[in-house]
Design a protein around this motif. Structure first.
Motif: not given
Length: 704
Positions: A481-487, A698-704
């Motif tokens: 999983v990849h963690t998104l920042d708050e924005a 999100v699952d996988g890479g950084a781009e949602l």
């Protein structure tokens, strides 16, 4: 659903490892089937004896006069594997493998031998119960394919209850409790390792039997939720209540989560939500499995008619103290007391002495000793009152001087004629036996009686709500999983239609001041914005209520410095207007390794994990399901009008939960976890709810 009925009514049974000693594991099944009415062919297999317990013995399964429909395997280790392989080759339909030392042990050889068994069975479609099983007992047919000592201690009697358990002990214990109470048990199955046939799969076959009216179920884990869903479907179609006790889940299901939602959606809460969704009552302790059995068998768990209106509990006793204590117990279990109609009160006044209490609770007083007909006069009045949907009859003192048989007959007639579920609280065992012999549900005290009534009524409600909810999603957590920042997290929620605070990502203090100015000088919050630190307040990365440019600049520089000291070289600053709401709540979502998508809603703020007040929902669910979850929270009274303030906009909060639930089950969704905490819930119709902080994985890479 696979047909497993051959385990219950096999035409022929071979016992491999049969013993002439009925107290040995290999001797018990033969003894039981010889004495409990099994009418099929019974073949002891033991190469060292010509006769076993009066039956001709055979040296091997190959030498039997026919291929047995079921084989009981009671030989150890590698010999058990050989026996299973032989049975599979010959075309035996099912094996009950009582032998241990397989997948239940840490020994790799044991696990390997279990896999060898399974491979042999799968080649021909043969089904295996076990290994490491106490065995199966079908008392309707006499096919007792097991060795439980409890059947010797408490002789079996066919009846309306089925017990299915992964654990041998948790099969024997409920069986023993039921038989001591005189309740007949039709099935007592223990499945052991569940290597092939699971307890849930076997329970579904048991519940399909028209003679079964209640299932008692123990699951040590829930590795295959779909099998439990199948069981629930069969039980619902037949109107059979299921009372289940569940132990721990698999190691995967206990995997630590990176988010508040993952921590809050813990094992207990998720299993609670799963069972409630299916209309299954979850017991908390072994005694809870059988506490209300007599009431279930009276049909007390049937849902009430919506046309019945406001209904409640009636309490009748010959003791004022019991009346008070039963009323207190009802309050503890959130059971409303019935309000009698004027007509009912008038009839009660006419039937009872002038000094008796005729409001609910009804105290017939010690006059019962001189007039044993008092219950017979009072109970029909209560049964006819439209506001009564259950009744507790408390008789703390009776015996010599009381016509106990007449009183018991009057209570029984009331239960039969009115259809009102009745729980009788009697402390004296000999008096209680008279009522139990009359077919009534008897409890040792008023607290236990009220608790049992509360259970079956609530069970009826969740069972009525279960049909039509659909199967769980098959989505499960990905490998990474990849963690998104708050924005980015707030933007992801906004894309789903959730209201979020208008936040601006800023590179430095100057940009933060510009964002503050663009907001017109309203109070703002300044936060560190980085995916590397999910819980910012723990490190002092949140500054609230800033009202001038100098404060904003200083706060921005501080949070950048803190992030740098914690190894975040490229952290940004988030500037957002302060949003003040009446209440801080939360909503979140998470992919559980065993059950898939879960949604959590409850009280929000910094203490969300320390003092949790949350409910878990398993999507798909409706807005009505979410509202019911909100209404069950401890904070629910705060959501209504408070001291002149309008009620909170619960619909806006519910809408957030529903939208998250839809996303979590959407094919192709990459959202693995969501924390929206706090959500500022405003008061007033249409006032809305706004997420002011969010964390999305999100699952996988950084781009949602």
């Amino acid at each position: 659903m696979t047909d497993l009925s051959f385990f219950h009514t096999p035409g022929s049974v071979a016992v491999i490892g049969a013993s002439d000693n009925p107290d040995k594991i290999g001797g018990r099944p033969i003894e039981y089937m010889r004495t409990l009415g099994y009418r099929g062919a019974l073949y002891p297999v033991n190469p060292s004896r010509p006769m076993i317990q009066g039956l001709p013995a055979f040296g091997s399964v190959d030498s039997l006069p026919e291929v047995p429909e079921v084989a009981v395997v009671a030989v150890p280790g590698p010999a058990a594997v050989d026996a299973v392989e032989t049975c599979a080759r010959l075309g035996v339909r099912g094996c009950v493998v009582m032998s241990s030392g397989f997948g239940e042990t840490p020994d790799p050889d044991g696990r390997r031998r279990q896999e060898e068994m399974l491979r042999a069975a799968r080649r021909t479609g043969m089904r295996i119960v076990g290994p490491n099983t106490q065995g199966l007992a079908s008392f309707g047919s006499g096919a007792v394919l097991g060795f439980s000592t409890m059947f010797t201690e408490l002789p079996p009697a066919d009846g309306p209850v089925a017990v299915v358990s992964q654990s041998g002990a948790m099969c024997s214990v409920p069986y023993g409790v039921l038989r001591r109470r005189g309740v007949g048990v039709r099935y007592a199955h223990a499945t052991g390792n569940d290597a092939d046939v699971s307890a849930a799969e076997l329970a579904a076959a048991v519940v399909a039997d028209p003679a079964v009216r209640l299932l008692v179920l123990y699951l040590e884990d829930i590795r295959h939720p779909a099998a439990v869903e199948e069981l629930a479907d069969v039980a619902t179609s037949r109107g059979v209540p299921v009372v289940a006790l569940a132990g721990g889940r698999s190691a995967g299901g206990r995997r630590a989560a990176a988010s508040h939602t993952g921590a809050l959606a813990n094992e207990t809460r998720v299993v609670d939500a799963f069972f409630e969704r299916l209309g299954i009552w979850r017991a908390r302790h072994s005694a809870d499995l059988t506490a209300a059995v007599d009431l279930y068998l009276q049909g007390a768990a049937q849902p009430r008619s919506p046309a019945a209106g406001e209904q409640g509990l009636a309490i009748v006793s010959n003791s004022g103290a019991i009346c008070v204590l039963a009323a207190d117990a009802a309050a503890d279990h959130d059971l409303d007391l019935a309000t009698f109609t004027t007509h009912s009160r008038e009839r009660l006044d006419a039937a009872l002495p002038a000094f008796a209490a005729t409001a609910n609770p009804v105290d017939v007083t010690a006059a019962l000793m001189t007039d044993s007909s008092l219950f017979g006069k009072v109970l029909p009045v209560i049964g006819a009152d439209p506001g009564v949907d259950a009744c507790v009859v408390g008789i703390p003192v009776a015996g010599r001087g009381y016509d106990v048989a007449t009183i018991a007959a009057d209570v029984r007639a009331f239960a039969q004629d009115s259809g009102v579920p009745v729980a009788v609280a009697i402390a004296q065992p000999d008096v209680g036996a008279v009522f139990r012999d009359a077919g009534l549900a008897v409890f040792d005290d008023e607290g236990a009686a009220v608790a049992a009534l509360a259970q079956v009524r609530r069970h009826g409600e969740i069972a009525a709500a279960a049909p039509g909810r659909g199967r769980l999603s098959t989505r499960r957590p990905g490998a990474s999983v990849h963690t998104l920042d708050e924005a980015d997290s707030l933007a992801a929620l906004a894309a789903l239609g959730l209201a979020t605070v208008a936040a601006t990502r800023c590179a430095d203090a100057d940009a933060a001041v510009a964002a503050f100015d663009a907001l017109g000088g309203v109070p703002v919050v300044v936060k560190g914005c980085t995916a590397a630190i999910p819980h910012k307040s723990d490190l002092g990365l949140v500054r609230l209520g800033l009202t001038d440019a100098e404060e904003v600049a200083r706060a921005a520089r501080d949070v950048v410095d803190i992030m740098a000291r914690n190894g975040v070289a490229e952290g940004a600053v988030l500037v957002a207007p302060m949003v003040r709401g009446a209440l801080e709540v939360m909503v979140g979502a998470h992919l559980d390794p065993s059950f898939g998508p879960v949604v959590v809603l409850g009280a929000g703020g910094t203490g969300v994990e320390a003092v949790p007040d949350v409910r878990v929902l398993l999507p798909p669910f409706t807005a009505a399901d979410a509202r019911a979850a909100v209404a069950s929270l401890r904070m629910a009274p705060l959501l209504g009008p408070v001291r002149g303030d309008a009620a909170a906009d619960v619909d806006a909060w519910v809408d957030m939960a529903v939208r998250l639930g839809r996303e979590m089950v959407r094919p192709g969704s990459r959202i693995a976890s969501v924390d929206a905490n706090p959500v500022m819930l405003h008061r007033g119709v249409g006032a809305g709810a706004v997420a002011v902080d969010a964390l999305v994985l999100v699952d996988g890479g950084a781009e949602l």
